[in-house]
Design a protein around this motif. Structure first.
Motif, PDB file in Angstrom:
ATOM      1  N   GLN A  14       0.853  -1.193   0.000  1.00  0.00           N
ATOM      2  CA  GLN A  14       0.000   0.000   0.000  1.00  0.00           C
ATOM      3  C   GLN A  14       0.882   1.234   0.000  1.00  0.00           C
ATOM      4  O   GLN A  14       0.936   1.976   0.967  1.00  0.00           O
ATOM      5  N   SER A  15       1.586   1.415  -1.125  1.00  0.00           N
ATOM      6  CA  SER A  15       2.517   2.536  -1.169  1.00  0.00           C
ATOM      7  C   SER A  15       1.794   3.829  -1.521  1.00  0.00           C
ATOM      8  O   SER A  15       2.352   4.895  -1.365  1.00  0.00           O
ATOM      9  N   GLY A  16       0.562   3.725  -1.983  1.00  0.00           N
ATOM     10  CA  GLY A  16      -0.181   4.920  -2.365  1.00  0.00           C
ATOM     11  C   GLY A  16       0.060   5.300  -3.838  1.00  0.00           C
ATOM     12  O   GLY A  16      -0.574   6.201  -4.369  1.00  0.00           O
ATOM     13  N   ARG A  17       0.984   4.583  -4.436  1.00  0.00           N
ATOM     14  CA  ARG A  17       1.244   4.929  -5.835  1.00  0.00           C
ATOM     15  C   ARG A  17       0.410   4.040  -6.767  1.00  0.00           C
ATOM     16  O   ARG A  17       0.373   2.829  -6.604  1.00  0.00           O
TER      17      ARG A  17
ATOM     18  N   GLN B 221       0.761   3.161  -9.797  1.00  0.00           N
ATOM     19  CA  GLN B 221       1.425   2.175 -10.645  1.00  0.00           C
ATOM     20  C   GLN B 221       1.792   0.916  -9.859  1.00  0.00           C
ATOM     21  O   GLN B 221       1.733  -0.184 -10.383  1.00  0.00           O
TER      22      GLN B 221
ATOM     23  N   TYR C  79       0.031  -0.307  -7.428  1.00  0.00           N
ATOM     24  CA  TYR C  79      -1.217  -1.086  -7.355  1.00  0.00           C
ATOM     25  C   TYR C  79      -1.444  -1.851  -8.634  1.00  0.00           C
ATOM     26  O   TYR C  79      -1.839  -3.024  -8.616  1.00  0.00           O
ATOM     27  N   LEU C  80      -1.194  -1.148  -9.685  1.00  0.00           N
ATOM     28  CA  LEU C  80      -1.424  -1.802 -10.979  1.00  0.00           C
ATOM     29  C   LEU C  80      -0.511  -3.009 -11.138  1.00  0.00           C
ATOM     30  O   LEU C  80      -0.958  -4.069 -11.551  1.00  0.00           O
ATOM     31  N   ILE C  81       0.750  -2.834 -10.786  1.00  0.00           N
ATOM     32  CA  ILE C  81       1.692  -3.953 -10.890  1.00  0.00           C
ATOM     33  C   ILE C  81       1.209  -5.110 -10.036  1.00  0.00           C
ATOM     34  O   ILE C  81       1.195  -6.260 -10.470  1.00  0.00           O
TER      35      ILE C  81
END
Lengths: 674, 101
Positions: free
Chosen positions: A649-652, A654, A656-658
């Protein structure tokens, strides 16, 4: 004496005043300032004496006053407390308060400048209060309480200079030996109560009292309320006598008295004259009807033995106060022996005259010690100021002390014109009259007493000659201060015959003796003339021998070695014997108990402790590594899982997409290949 | 006649290029371009499969719809990017991480 007359209640109040005022002195201990305490204490003693004197004048040879009130109730037994004023108690009252007044006045100079002076007056007050209370109490229970108080206050006074090791040891010794006597008295008390259900002295020992009316039938001692085997009658007598033995310093419980010399001399004087040691004789007087013939025999033996023992030990002592202490023991032996032979009145008579001359002896010795001590400090010398070998020639420099001490010594030696002569003759003649009716060892009693009185004349002559005659060693020593000398003069006058009898040569005219019932033995006229002459001539001879040896110092002297010298000088080795018989075994038991305690008890405790230590260390390890480990492990696992999951849950967008892509592709790969 | 697998291959390459762009680019416009790549890969597939449905022409129809949808999507996406830029003063998706808690 008949001028004053008061009601019984008023006289009771007077005797309470006599009691209360010395007690007030006790509170001087609270004072911070030390200036006027002595005058307060003397005032209290004076009031006490005046009250006692009034009571004495009104009660002596008149009706006995007995006032009592309910004290407390246990179940149905009512315990009473009260005042009993008869000839014995009022005589003792006036003696105690009078001597105590003189000692108070004397102490003002003697104890001047002592840092603990407020304590001194307080203890002195307590001491007089206890003794007066003992004298007037009408209940054995009260007597017991005051008895203990007397012992306690003497403990305080003997150990007054408690920073000196010898003084505190002496105080402990006096206290412990007196405890033995207290056990005796307590035993007596319990037997009396078990048998008669009352502590009232009048009911018990009065005329037609319970003790008199109790009968002995077939070896059973029967009282109106109870009965017990007759042996308990003797046991009770012994028990009371043991109490008297400890207080009045009778063999074998006398060893505390010489050691008690560690207290201030004024205190020794009070102890020896009127308060402490008189208590034992007084107690015997109070419970007199209780004794049976067996107990009387023991009393005679102990008394005579003590008289002889004290005199022989006094022969070779070198400490001025110790000589006087052993002479007290010897004289007390006379009184006790007189009690034993039934000479009740003679015993009290001797107690009264002894009180004056022994007080005077001590106070004179105190004056000598006081002056020598000051001389020593002034000239910065170092010597034992109580050793009579180092004294000499003081007679010229201290005339008042010298003359008054000579009067007292004459009274002690039983020379004519003194009170001591009369009372000693009374005891001796009665003992001869008594012995003429018996056979066996009882025949010996009067002869031993006569021998003892000769020895007495010798040792007191030795003391006088060594201290006051011969070469003067200390130039410039002066007479004691006038307030001390005046006390000595008053006491010297009191030691003369005039106080007790108008006839200087015969005791029969003495008013003190007339106040008590006679001994009841058959009088033999022949003794009344022979005995005084023989005793006096013997005593004078002894004094002359002493004069030759100690005053002229012409070379004739006793060898200061040999068995008898050492035997006497070491006080019959009794201290050593007690040390060997009681102190050492007790110490050994204490040592073994200590070792047992140290090894076994402490060992077990320590072992248990060590076991617990090991156990707790194991528990600690378990707790630390197993329990804590599990808990911490769970926590660590959760933390790592959390940290791992948090990465996703980095907030980024991309990332999430990965992640999504990976999961979808992974899912497809899985479903495709599996 | 070009075999279907060639279309599929080109389409897959195109999709992968788009996906790569979407996942790696540091500029939202480039990410949007990547998305367009992927949509176009899908359209290519529709057209290629449309060869087997000559009667109704369903594939061509879907391709048309998709193109329209993609155009609309781009319009919306550009508007979003514009707003994102207004809000964050950047359009680098690596720096926009306020989705995390």
């Amino acid at each position: 004496m008949g001028v004053l007359s008061f009601s019984a209640g008023t006289l009771g109040a007077f005797s309470l005043i006599a009691l209360a005022f010395p007690f007030i002195s006790l509170f001087t201990i609270l004072w911070r300032s030390k200036d006027s305490l002595g005058h307060i204490a003397i005032f209290n003693a004076f009031i006490s004496f005046i009250a006692s004197f009034i009571v004495f004048c009104c009660v002596w040879n008149k009706e006995v006053i007995h006032l009592q009130t309910g004290w407390f109730t246990i179940g149905e037994n009512v315990f009473t407390a009260g005042i009993l004023l008869n000839n014995l108690s009022v005589l003792m009252m006036v003696l105690v308060s009078g001597i105590s007044l003189l000692v108070h006045v004397y102490s003002l100079m003697y104890m001047k400048g002592d840092p603990g002076i407020n304590k001194y007056w307080a203890y002195l007050g307590l001491f007089c209060f206890s003794m007066l209370g003992l004298v007037v109490s009408d209940s054995l229970l009260l007597i017991y309480i005051f008895w203990e108080l007397v012992g306690f206050s003497s403990y305080l006074l003997i150990g007054f200079w408690f920073t000196r090791d010898a003084a505190s040891q002496a105080a402990k010794k006096a206290f412990i030996i007196n405890r033995i006597g207290d056990i005796g008295l307590l035993t007596g008390l319990m037997i009396m109560y078990a048998q008669f259900r009352t502590f009232d002295v009048v009911k018990l020992f009065g005329p037609m009292g319970l003790v008199d009316s109790a009968s002995i039938i077939d070896g059973i001692w029967i009282s109106p309320v109870s009965q017990m085997p007759v042996v308990w009658l003797s046991v009770a007598g012994f028990a009371f006598f043991i109490g008297a033995m400890a207080k009045s310093a009778q063999f074998p419980l006398h060893t505390w008295l010489p050691d008690a010399m560690e207290g201030p001399t004024s205190v020794s004087s009070l102890i020896h004259a009127a308060t402490m040691v008189a208590a034992g004789v007084f107690l015997l007087g109070r419970v007199y009807p209780l004794f049976d013939s067996l107990v009387f025999n023991v009393i005679i033996i102990i008394g005579v033995l003590t008289a002889f023992l004290g005199a022989t030990i006094a022969l070779t002592q070198n400490d001025i106060k110790r000589i006087l202490a052993y002479s007290t023991i010897s004289q007390l032996g006379f009184m006790i022996a007189a009690m034993g032979i039934g000479a009740y009145g003679e015993s009290i008579f001797h107690l009264a005259t002894h009180a004056f001359f022994k007080c005077l002896l001590f106070l004179s010795a105190g004056a000598v010690i006081h002056q020598l001590h000051h001389y020593k400090e002034h000239h910065q010398l170092e010597f034992d100021h109580q050793d009579i070998r180092l004294m000499g020639g003081l007679g010229k420099k201290m005339p008042v002390t010298f003359i008054s001490m000579c009067v007292a010594a004459a009274a002690l030696a039983g020379l004519p014109l003194t009170g001591g002569y009369l009372s000693k003759d009374a005891v001796l003649i009665t003992s001869f009259e008594w012995a003429s009716g018996y056979h066996g060892f009882k025949k010996l009693v009067p002869y031993v007493l006569v021998l003892t009185s000769w020895l007495t004349a010798f040792y007191i002559a030795r003391l006088i000659f060594k201290v006051f005659f011969g070469k003067l060693r200390y130039e410039g020593i002066t007479e004691a201060s006038s307030s001390m000398s005046r006390v000595l003069i008053v006491l010297a006058i009191c030691s003369l015959f005039i106080l007790v009898s108008f006839n200087p040569l015969s005791y029969e005219g003495s008013w003190i003796l007339a106040g008590f019932t006679g001994s009841g033995v058959k009088p033999f006229e022949v003794f009344h003339s022979i005995v005084p002459i023989v005793v006096t001539i013997g005593s004078i001879l002894m004094v002359l021998i002493g004069f030759r040896i100690y005053a002229k110092r012409d070379g004739r002297t006793f060898r200061e070695k040999g068995f008898f010298y050492r035997f006497s000088n070491r006080a019959w080795y009794l201290n050593e014997a007690y040390n060997l018989m009681f102190v050492k075994p007790v110490e050994r038991i204490a040592h073994y108990s200590y070792r047992f305690d140290k090894l076994i008890v402490d060992g077990v405790v320590n072992l248990a402790g060590a076991g617990m230590g090991v156990l707790s260390r194991v528990a600690d390890w378990l707790d630390r590594y197993i329990v804590d480990g599990a808990v911490n492990g769970a926590a660590v696992l959760a933390r790592h899982t959390g940290n791992f999951a948090r990465q996703f849950q980095s907030g980024r967008l991309q990332h999430y997409l990965i992640t999504m892509l990976t999961l979808v592709v992974g899912f497809f790969i899985l479903t495709y290949f599996i | 006649m070009i075999p279907l697998s060639h279309f599929m291959f080109i389409s897959a390459v195109l999709f992968c290029l788009g996906l790569y762009a979407v996942l790696t680019k540091r500029n939202a416009i480039q990410v949007l371009i990547g998305i367009e790549f992927m949509i176009n890969a899908a359209i290519l597939n529709f057209v290629a499969f449309g060869r087997f449905d000559k009667a109704t022409g369903g594939g061509q129809m879907f391709a048309l719809f998709t193109i329209v949808l993609a155009a609309a999507g781009v319009a919306v996406a550009l508007a979003i990017i514009l707003n994102v830029y207004k809000h964050f003063r950047t359009i680098n998706p690596a720096k926009i991480d306020s989705l995390k808690d």
